[in-house]
Design a protein around this motif. Sequence first.
Motif, PDB file in Angstrom:
ATOM      1  N   GLY A  79       0.330  -6.997   1.169  1.00  0.00           N
ATOM      2  CA  GLY A  79       1.301  -7.970   1.622  1.00  0.00           C
ATOM      3  C   GLY A  79       1.801  -8.849   0.488  1.00  0.00           C
ATOM      4  O   GLY A  79       1.267  -8.814  -0.636  1.00  0.00           O
TER       5      GLY A  79
ATOM      6  N   GLN B 107      -0.031  -5.273   5.481  1.00  0.00           N
ATOM      7  CA  GLN B 107       0.806  -4.862   6.608  1.00  0.00           C
ATOM      8  C   GLN B 107       0.355  -3.494   7.086  1.00  0.00           C
ATOM      9  O   GLN B 107       0.303  -2.539   6.310  1.00  0.00           O
TER      10      GLN B 107
ATOM     11  N   ARG C 285       0.016 -13.590   3.996  1.00  0.00           N
ATOM     12  CA  ARG C 285       0.089 -12.215   4.495  1.00  0.00           C
ATOM     13  C   ARG C 285      -0.558 -11.298   3.455  1.00  0.00           C
ATOM     14  O   ARG C 285       0.060 -10.952   2.456  1.00  0.00           O
TER      15      ARG C 285
ATOM     16  N   THR D  27       1.529  -7.260  10.726  1.00  0.00           N
ATOM     17  CA  THR D  27       1.278  -8.185   9.621  1.00  0.00           C
ATOM     18  C   THR D  27      -0.155  -8.706   9.719  1.00  0.00           C
ATOM     19  O   THR D  27      -0.582  -9.159  10.777  1.00  0.00           O
TER      20      THR D  27
ATOM     21  N   VAL E 101       7.141 -12.676   9.955  1.00  0.00           N
ATOM     22  CA  VAL E 101       6.023 -11.782  10.242  1.00  0.00           C
ATOM     23  C   VAL E 101       6.486 -10.814  11.324  1.00  0.00           C
ATOM     24  O   VAL E 101       7.489 -11.038  12.004  1.00  0.00           O
TER      25      VAL E 101
END
Length: 348
Positions: free
Chosen positions: A211, A291, A288, A264, A260
């Motif tokens: 992320g 993903q 984050r 996520t 998001v």
Amino acid sequence: MYGRIPRPVCRRGIPLLSSRFRKPMIARVVKAGVLTTVQDLGRAGYRSQGVVVGGAMDGFAHRISNSLVGNSAEWATLEVTFGGLELYFEAESWIAITGHGVAVRIDGTEADCWRPLRIAAGSRLQLAYTGQGCRSYVAIRGGWQVPEVLGSYSTYLPAGWGGYEGRALRTGDVLTYGQNLPPLHPSLNWSLAPAALPAYQTHPTVRVIRGPEWGFFTPESQRAFSRQSHEVLPQSNRMGYRLEARMQKLRTTELLSTAVTAGTIQVLPDGNLVVLMNDAPTTGGYPRIAQVIEPDLSVMAQLVRGNQVQFSLLSPEQAEDKYVQYQEFTRNLEETLVQRLHPTTNVH
């Protein structure tokens, strides 16, 4: 945030019922189960206004349940969480149950998932939880009839809109479904091969890409993220799965809320992880770290408290290849099912 969003109404202020529902049939809810809602592929196009996409948590199971009875992928199914649903059908029809976690009985006789099932008028369908998995999907030929809200039939429980009166089903509810599709052959007797199904497991490996805030965390935390298993915690639902972890930051910089989406993975202040799912908000302020790739969201959707999940890092290029393969496989499978249901139909 959601308090500022006006409650949506159907187009032109009235419930929209498709022409495919000209001859509605009835199914009565004898038992509603733990949590049964009407879902579809989600409410796309309104994220900029703070409206979540929602829709079926296990998108693959939803799509294929529709295909097994000759419906379009966009039509509504029933998402059954932990089983317990019992329906009484007043008219003959065809149904399909997909997903993971239920044993199926029709009038007391065991029936299989992942196949077309003919159900006679006056029959009862029962879904009993098996102790593994989480969500199953019930499609009916012609589609479940509910008003269209913001272009979708899906239920969004926190706001109380969509689906069946914006809520989960209750005992005594009456469901209607369309019946103006051509009849299926009464001797259909086949099901999907296990190899065609997602790798539903209690300890799956879920593929992710790094992320935007991956570099916020210590090398030890980065290694632990993908090398260790993470337990699913009780505070997990359609908004997100919380996972046990001990992530540590290199810096304590606060973040502005940013976009998001489903899949996520954010790191919470206590170091635990949250994998956002279909009913998650459209923005968030936690870093984050990764993903989940779309093909593995169906696997995540079937996890329950106490299951273990391990993450496998892919490059963006590898993730894109997996996505393309998944889309091609799903599309080819849907076309194959149409041919199996209607052998004389030419699919273009």
